[in-house]
Design an enzyme around this catalytic site. Structure first.
Site, mmCIF file in Angstrom:
data_model
loop_
_atom_site.group_PDB
_atom_site.id
_atom_site.type_symbol
_atom_site.label_atom_id
_atom_site.label_comp_id
_atom_site.label_asym_id
_atom_site.label_seq_id
_atom_site.Cartn_x
_atom_site.Cartn_y
_atom_site.Cartn_z
ATOM 1 N N GLU A 202 -3.809 5.468 -3.412
ATOM 2 C CA GLU A 202 -2.591 5.166 -4.141
ATOM 3 C C GLU A 202 -2.820 5.213 -5.646
ATOM 4 O O GLU A 202 -3.916 4.968 -6.144
ATOM 5 C CB GLU A 202 -2.023 3.809 -3.731
ATOM 6 C CG GLU A 202 -2.994 2.652 -3.812
ATOM 7 C CD GLU A 202 -2.406 1.379 -3.213
ATOM 8 O OE1 GLU A 202 -1.191 1.335 -2.976
ATOM 9 O OE2 GLU A 202 -3.167 0.420 -3.001
ATOM 10 N N HIS A 226 -5.864 -2.703 8.139
ATOM 11 C CA HIS A 226 -4.902 -1.613 8.275
ATOM 12 C C HIS A 226 -5.520 -0.346 8.869
ATOM 13 O O HIS A 226 -5.025 0.217 9.845
ATOM 14 C CB HIS A 226 -4.294 -1.261 6.919
ATOM 15 C CG HIS A 226 -3.480 -2.355 6.307
ATOM 16 N ND1 HIS A 226 -2.684 -3.203 7.042
ATOM 17 C CD2 HIS A 226 -3.323 -2.731 5.016
ATOM 18 C CE1 HIS A 226 -2.071 -4.046 6.238
ATOM 19 N NE2 HIS A 226 -2.450 -3.784 5.010
ATOM 20 N N LYS A 326 -7.665 2.809 -5.173
ATOM 21 C CA LYS A 326 -6.598 2.456 -6.106
ATOM 22 C C LYS A 326 -6.742 3.242 -7.403
ATOM 23 O O LYS A 326 -7.817 3.731 -7.753
ATOM 24 C CB LYS A 326 -6.638 0.949 -6.420
ATOM 25 C CG LYS A 326 -5.993 0.083 -5.350
ATOM 26 C CD LYS A 326 -5.823 -1.342 -5.843
ATOM 27 C CE LYS A 326 -4.938 -2.130 -4.908
ATOM 28 N NZ LYS A 326 -3.559 -1.638 -4.855
#
Length: 480
Positions: A202, A226, A326
């Site tokens: 992301e 996840h 990230k």
């Protein structure tokens, strides 16, 4: 169906961004009505009027897709109690009542044991349920202890260790595509599949979450829960039904089959890194260690990659690569199933076809299949992409999870033994990283992450191209 929901930690980001909009979606769809009650509990010195105003503001900000009357009804159903989650008397004042209640722990994992102890002392009405956000525990030992504490509070079927990824439409479609189509299941094995990449990259940096993120890092925040859940859905054997026992038994089988990594494996099959300063779009991003609220001494990673293998008949020889990062240059959130190359091209000369890749897009949700065919020029291979349009889900992921909690359907929640097995898989990685056996790499914010290792194949990188050029078959210089 339960009509009372108590959220501890109710003034936080989770409630604002996800739980309140989910409740508004449930109200708009008719799943909850006028008898529904929401109680928010936190340490802030608020009253009910202030909390209702805050709820209305957050619903306008994050739940604008829901009808105004549904948002207003949710805000009007709310009340507030100031509470210390470690104090049994405060907790009792929130949960006491004649009817069963769903208790949602929107709290840091370190507070779970204190909260569960307070619930023990306070007591819960018969038929109540408890909801815990990921990560469940902070390591294998704490997960086992938390499971032990929960056993005496409510039955296992009333414990909802939620992971909202499991309620995402495309995630569920991993199973749907496999099990409802004869064309896929016969080739869903290591004979035909070389590797599976499960990726959550992301562009977002910390976005004000340093206090939480610096305590866990990418491995615990994303991979341990996840991405391992996605691994289970991709690799599980077909369950007899999608009921909570059959589905969760098969997921546990997958985790139990994961080959534990040795220290040597961790060094060669895992990576960790954190971002330096850089630019993402028009924004300048400070380096991770310079972000407000970050303690550089913790040496916390913002990028984690782990390669796993399964010791099972179906998957021996297939690599499963789990990756999350990230502050990267582009979002890439998908499950990419990479099939093996064809053994022979019958064109009378040498050539190359890129492996087929079946992609399940997670955000945005979608599906695509990369294939190789003949393009406009004779004997020129080109990549074709077949894309499926996905209808918007009728409920957001948190709406589906909350509905399951209120109805008492734990199929999409994580069972206690499953939570422990997930920690077992990553315990060798955590241990080796804590002992600095794997170096902390660095990458510029806005880049593609740490540079590829020399042994990482060009084939995988080439197959990531969305629209590669045609691959001509040319005898003069060999395969392309």
């Amino acid at each position: 169906m339960i009509n009372r929901l108590a959220v501890f930690g109710a003034t936080g980001d989770l409630t604002a961004r996800y739980l309140l909009p989910a409740l508004a979606a449930l109200r708009a769809a008719g799943h909850i009505g006028d008898t529904f009650q929401l109680t928010g509990a936190s340490r802030e010195d608020w009253d009910t009027a202030h909390f209702r105003g805050w709820c209305a503001d957050q619903l306008e900000r994050y739940g604008g897709c829901c009808p105004a009357d549904a948002r207003e009804a949710v805000a009007a159903s709310a009340r507030y109690r100031q509470a210390d989650v470690t104090n049994a008397a405060d907790v009792a004042a929130v949960v006491t009542g004649d009817d069963a209640i769903a208790v949602y722990l929107a709290l840091p994992p370190a507070l779970f044991p204190h909260m569960v102890t307070a619930l023990h002392d306070a007591g819960l009405p018969h038929g109540s349920r408890i909801v815990l956000e990921k990560p469940f525990g902070e390591d294998l030992a704490s997960a086992r202890e938390l499971n032990r504490m929960l056993v005496g509070l409510v039955p296992e079927q009333a414990v909802f260790r939620v992971d909202h990824f499991l309620a995402m439409t495309t995630v569920q479609n991993v199973l749907g595509s496999r099990l409802a189509n004869r064309v896929l299941e016969p080739i869903w094995n290591s004979t035909h599949i070389a590797e599976v990449e499960i990726v959550w990259d992301e562009t977002l940096a910390l976005e004000g979450r340093a206090g939480y993120y610096d305590g866990v890092g990418a491995l615990k925040d994303m991979v341990q829960n996840h991405l391992l859940q996605l691994l289970c859905l991709v690799a599980m054997e077909p369950p007899i039904t999608l009921g909570e026992r059959d589905l969760r038994d098969r997921k546990v089988d997958v985790l139990r089959s994961v080959r534990l990594l040795t220290d040597y494996d961790v060094v060669h099959r895992t990576r960790r890194a954190r971002y330096l300063s850089g630019r993402i779009g028009d924004h300048s991003i400070p380096g991770y260690v310079d972000e407000e609220g970050v303690d550089p001494a913790r040496c916390r990673e913002t990028f984690a990659e782990v390669e796993l293998e399964l010791d099972s008949w179906r998957w021996s020889g297939t690599t499963f690569r789990l990756r999350s990062g990230k502050a990267l240059g582009q979002d890439r959130k998908e499950v990419a199933v990479r099939f093996r190359s064809v053994p022979h091209l019958p064109f009378g000369r040498e050539g190359e076809a890129l492996p087929n890749v079946l992609r399940f897009g997670l955000e945005p949700e979608g599906m695509s299949l990369d294939m190789t065919g003949i393009g406009a020029h004779a004997q020129a291979l080109t990549q074709l992409s077949l894309t499926a349009r996905m209808e918007p889900p009728d409920l957001p992921a948190y709406g589906r999870l909350l509905l399951d909690v209120l109805k008492g359907d734990p199929a999409l929640s994580i069972r206690g033994d499953e939570a422990e097995e997930a920690w077992r898989v990553l315990t060798p990685v955590l241990s080796a990283w804590e002992n600095n056996l794997v170096p902390m790499e660095e990458y510029a914010a806005g880049s593609d992450g740490p540079p590829p290792r020399p042994h990482e194949g060009a084939q995988r990188r080439r197959s990531d191209l969305l629209h590669p050029e045609a691959l001509p078959i040319d005898e003069s210089d060999g395969p392309h």
